[in-house]
Design a protein around this motif. Structure first.
Motif, PDB file in Angstrom:
ATOM      1  N   GLN A 225       0.843  -1.196   0.000  1.00 35.17           N
ATOM      2  CA  GLN A 225       0.000   0.000   0.000  1.00 35.17           C
ATOM      3  C   GLN A 225       0.880   1.249   0.000  1.00 35.17           C
ATOM      4  OE1 GLN A 225      -2.541  -0.251   3.360  1.00 35.17           O
ATOM      5  NE2 GLN A 225      -3.689  -2.002   2.583  1.00 35.17           N
ATOM      6  N   SER A 226       0.323   2.306  -0.517  1.00 29.81           N
ATOM      7  CA  SER A 226       1.092   3.549  -0.586  1.00 29.81           C
ATOM      8  C   SER A 226       1.153   4.235   0.773  1.00 29.81           C
ATOM      9  CB  SER A 226       0.469   4.494  -1.609  1.00 29.81           C
ATOM     10  OG  SER A 226      -0.787   4.940  -1.141  1.00 29.81           O
ATOM     11  N   LEU A 227       2.151   5.040   0.956  1.00 29.30           N
ATOM     12  CA  LEU A 227       2.336   5.760   2.201  1.00 29.30           C
ATOM     13  C   LEU A 227       1.199   6.756   2.426  1.00 29.30           C
ATOM     14  CD1 LEU A 227       4.139   6.232   4.620  1.00 29.30           C
ATOM     15  CD2 LEU A 227       5.409   7.891   3.281  1.00 29.30           C
ATOM     16  N   GLU A 228       0.728   7.389   1.362  1.00 31.18           N
ATOM     17  CA  GLU A 228      -0.360   8.358   1.484  1.00 31.18           C
ATOM     18  C   GLU A 228      -1.643   7.675   1.955  1.00 31.18           C
ATOM     19  OE1 GLU A 228       1.543   8.135  -1.312  1.00 31.18           O
ATOM     20  OE2 GLU A 228       2.787   9.885  -0.888  1.00 31.18           O
ATOM     21  N   ALA A 229      -1.909   6.476   1.462  1.00 25.14           N
ATOM     22  CA  ALA A 229      -3.115   5.747   1.883  1.00 25.14           C
ATOM     23  C   ALA A 229      -3.037   5.387   3.358  1.00 25.14           C
ATOM     24  CB  ALA A 229      -3.294   4.494   1.033  1.00 25.14           C
TER      25      ALA A 229
ATOM     26  N   LYS B 125      -1.321   7.044   5.678  1.00 25.47           N
ATOM     27  CA  LYS B 125      -1.481   8.284   6.447  1.00 25.47           C
ATOM     28  C   LYS B 125      -2.942   8.705   6.497  1.00 25.47           C
ATOM     29  CE  LYS B 125       3.080  10.308   5.719  1.00 25.47           C
ATOM     30  NZ  LYS B 125       3.836  11.409   5.121  1.00 25.47           N
ATOM     31  N   ALA B 126      -3.658   8.547   5.402  1.00 30.16           N
ATOM     32  CA  ALA B 126      -5.077   8.909   5.378  1.00 30.16           C
ATOM     33  C   ALA B 126      -5.872   8.005   6.306  1.00 30.16           C
ATOM     34  CB  ALA B 126      -5.616   8.808   3.954  1.00 30.16           C
ATOM     35  N   ARG B 127      -5.562   6.710   6.318  1.00 26.28           N
ATOM     36  CA  ARG B 127      -6.280   5.787   7.196  1.00 26.28           C
ATOM     37  C   ARG B 127      -5.992   6.116   8.663  1.00 26.28           C
ATOM     38  NH1 ARG B 127      -4.677  -0.184   6.965  1.00 26.28           N
ATOM     39  NH2 ARG B 127      -4.455   0.345   4.778  1.00 26.28           N
ATOM     40  N   ARG B 128      -4.738   6.496   8.952  1.00 23.52           N
ATOM     41  CA  ARG B 128      -4.376   6.860  10.313  1.00 23.52           C
ATOM     42  C   ARG B 128      -5.113   8.126  10.764  1.00 23.52           C
ATOM     43  NH1 ARG B 128       1.786   7.980  11.978  1.00 23.52           N
ATOM     44  NH2 ARG B 128       1.748   6.487  13.656  1.00 23.52           N
TER      45      ARG B 128
END
Length: 97
Positions: free
Chosen positions: A19-23, A25-28
């Motif tokens: 999974q991408s880092l941005e995804a 961070k968004a989930r967090r």
């Protein structure tokens, strides 16, 4: 059921690493936002429905330690001398157990 430990296994860590880092961070951020919305269930139980206690003052009469009492050096509570377990260390029976 027998388990063959020599067989290759797929792990969830492999899927997460893809999974991408941005995804992530968004989930967090979404998970952190959800934490603030919940009400503590114990706090809700303590509220009295329909009462306004904002103008009330709590008054408690505090007595000084009496001659037959001692303060435990472990829990810092005042106990009767009958609860003294160690007179040298000044520890109550509850803390000594």
């Amino acid at each position: 059921m027998a388990t063959d430990y020599d067989t290759p296994r797929t792990t969830d860590a492999e899927e997460v690493s893809e999974q991408s880092l941005e995804a992530l961070k968004a989930r967090r951020a979404d998970a952190a936002a959800d934490l603030g919305d919940e009400v503590d269930p114990f706090e809700a139980e303590l509220d009295l429905p329909g009462t306004d206690l904002s103008g009330e003052e709590l008054t408690v009469r505090v007595l000084p330690r009496q001659a037959d009492e001692f303060t435990c050096k472990s829990c810092f509570l005042v106990h009767h001398r009958s609860q003294l377990a160690d007179s040298r260390r000044m520890i109550c029976a509850d803390c000594a157990a």
